[in-house]
Design a protein around this motif. Structure first.
Motif, PDB file in Angstrom:
ATOM      1  N   ARG A 121       3.674 -14.767 -14.213  1.00 43.11           N
ATOM      2  CA  ARG A 121       2.292 -14.654 -14.069  1.00 43.11           C
ATOM      3  C   ARG A 121       1.927 -15.342 -12.495  1.00 43.11           C
ATOM      4  O   ARG A 121       2.352 -16.365 -11.943  1.00 43.11           O
ATOM      5  CB  ARG A 121       1.710 -15.686 -15.056  1.00 43.11           C
ATOM      6  N   TRP A 141      -8.010 -16.806 -12.416  1.00 43.72           N
ATOM      7  CA  TRP A 141      -7.631 -15.451 -12.811  1.00 43.72           C
ATOM      8  C   TRP A 141      -6.267 -15.320 -12.471  1.00 43.72           C
ATOM      9  O   TRP A 141      -5.875 -15.828 -11.039  1.00 43.72           O
ATOM     10  CB  TRP A 141      -8.440 -14.396 -12.212  1.00 43.72           C
ATOM     11  N   VAL A 146      -4.424 -15.250  -8.674  1.00 43.13           N
ATOM     12  CA  VAL A 146      -5.207 -14.282  -7.888  1.00 43.13           C
ATOM     13  C   VAL A 146      -6.571 -15.097  -7.384  1.00 43.13           C
ATOM     14  O   VAL A 146      -6.609 -14.988  -6.137  1.00 43.13           O
ATOM     15  CB  VAL A 146      -5.786 -13.445  -9.048  1.00 43.13           C
ATOM     16  N   ARG A 203      -2.512 -12.781 -12.893  1.00 43.41           N
ATOM     17  CA  ARG A 203      -2.207 -11.539 -13.256  1.00 43.41           C
ATOM     18  C   ARG A 203      -0.507 -11.374 -13.448  1.00 43.41           C
ATOM     19  O   ARG A 203       0.193 -12.249 -12.970  1.00 43.41           O
ATOM     20  CB  ARG A 203      -2.562 -10.381 -12.171  1.00 43.41           C
ATOM     21  N   TYR A 210      -4.506  -8.659 -16.273  1.00 45.49           N
ATOM     22  CA  TYR A 210      -5.105  -9.683 -15.926  1.00 45.49           C
ATOM     23  C   TYR A 210      -5.688 -10.698 -17.015  1.00 45.49           C
ATOM     24  O   TYR A 210      -6.251 -10.483 -17.944  1.00 45.49           O
ATOM     25  CB  TYR A 210      -6.390  -9.249 -15.141  1.00 45.49           C
ATOM     26  N   TYR A 211      -5.603 -11.959 -16.565  1.00 45.27           N
ATOM     27  CA  TYR A 211      -5.918 -13.035 -17.560  1.00 45.27           C
ATOM     28  C   TYR A 211      -6.838 -14.074 -16.896  1.00 45.27           C
ATOM     29  O   TYR A 211      -6.639 -14.399 -15.602  1.00 45.27           O
ATOM     30  CB  TYR A 211      -4.491 -13.804 -18.053  1.00 45.27           C
ATOM     31  N   CYS A 212      -7.762 -14.672 -17.907  1.00 43.55           N
ATOM     32  CA  CYS A 212      -8.236 -15.690 -17.264  1.00 43.55           C
ATOM     33  C   CYS A 212      -8.152 -16.719 -18.024  1.00 43.55           C
ATOM     34  O   CYS A 212      -7.648 -16.780 -19.012  1.00 43.55           O
ATOM     35  CB  CYS A 212     -10.055 -15.399 -17.419  1.00 43.55           C
ATOM     36  N   GLY A 249      -6.082 -11.317 -21.937  1.00 49.03           N
ATOM     37  CA  GLY A 249      -5.587 -10.290 -20.831  1.00 49.03           C
ATOM     38  C   GLY A 249      -6.194  -8.833 -21.102  1.00 49.03           C
ATOM     39  O   GLY A 249      -6.715  -8.518 -22.068  1.00 49.03           O
ATOM     40  N   LEU A 279     -14.178  -7.482 -13.409  1.00 50.82           N
ATOM     41  CA  LEU A 279     -13.736  -8.234 -14.680  1.00 50.82           C
ATOM     42  C   LEU A 279     -14.662  -9.266 -15.223  1.00 50.82           C
ATOM     43  O   LEU A 279     -15.218 -10.005 -14.351  1.00 50.82           O
ATOM     44  CB  LEU A 279     -12.208  -8.869 -14.545  1.00 50.82           C
ATOM     45  N   ASP A 294      -2.147  -3.890  -7.149  1.00 51.00           N
ATOM     46  CA  ASP A 294      -3.060  -4.747  -7.985  1.00 51.00           C
ATOM     47  C   ASP A 294      -2.806  -4.217  -9.432  1.00 51.00           C
ATOM     48  O   ASP A 294      -3.482  -5.013 -10.244  1.00 51.00           O
ATOM     49  CB  ASP A 294      -4.463  -4.506  -7.585  1.00 51.00           C
ATOM     50  N   GLY A 297     -11.207  -4.213 -17.539  1.00 47.00           N
ATOM     51  CA  GLY A 297     -10.060  -3.578 -16.977  1.00 47.00           C
ATOM     52  C   GLY A 297     -10.123  -2.059 -17.297  1.00 47.00           C
ATOM     53  O   GLY A 297     -10.922  -1.633 -18.150  1.00 47.00           O
TER      54      GLY A 297
END
Length: 125
Positions: free
Chosen positions: A44, A35, A47, A37, A93-95, A118, A19, A89, A8
């Motif tokens: 949440r 992913w 994505v 966000r 962002y989380y995976c 994140g 990312l 955007d 990020g």
């Protein structure tokens, strides 16, 4: 499996970021990875996601054609290439990874068992 998201940063509108979601654990290749966000005060949001077979990918309508998800199971890493970034955007962002993600549940955070910490993406106008 543990996840570590990175990549990020601050970028101008129209720019790009990539990312990365690095995983520990030898079974990572069997997981579906998504992913998501989130912005303050909002839920949440999905994505993109990729199943263990990299041929199956899924995208939110808002990012289709701009974002690309991919994975390298030899490196235990999933990538999110983000192009043509827009101020909308901007988010953390989380995976996330799930061992048993059925197709109809791909878009829901509750489906995923494991979450990274994140990484913040900020797009300036």
């Amino acid at each position: 499996v543990q996840l570590q998201a990175s990549g990020g940063g601050l970028v101008q509108a129209g720019g790009s970021l990539r990312l990365s979601c690095a995983a520990s654990g030898h079974t990572f290749g069997t997981y579906t990875v998504g992913w998501f966000r989130q912005t303050p005060g909002k839920e949440r949001e999905f994505v993109a996601a990729i199943r263990r077979s990299a041929g199956y990918t899924y995208y939110a309508d808002s990012v289709k054609g701009r974002f690309t998800i991919s994975r390298d199971n030899t490196k235990n890493t999933v990538y999110l290439q983000m192009n043509s970034l827009e101020p909308e955007d901007t988010a953390v962002y989380y995976c996330a990874a799930g061992a048993r993600v059925i197709l109809s549940e791909t878009y829901y955070p509750r489906t995923y068992d494991i979450w990274g910490q994140g990484t913040l993406v900020t797009v300036s106008s």
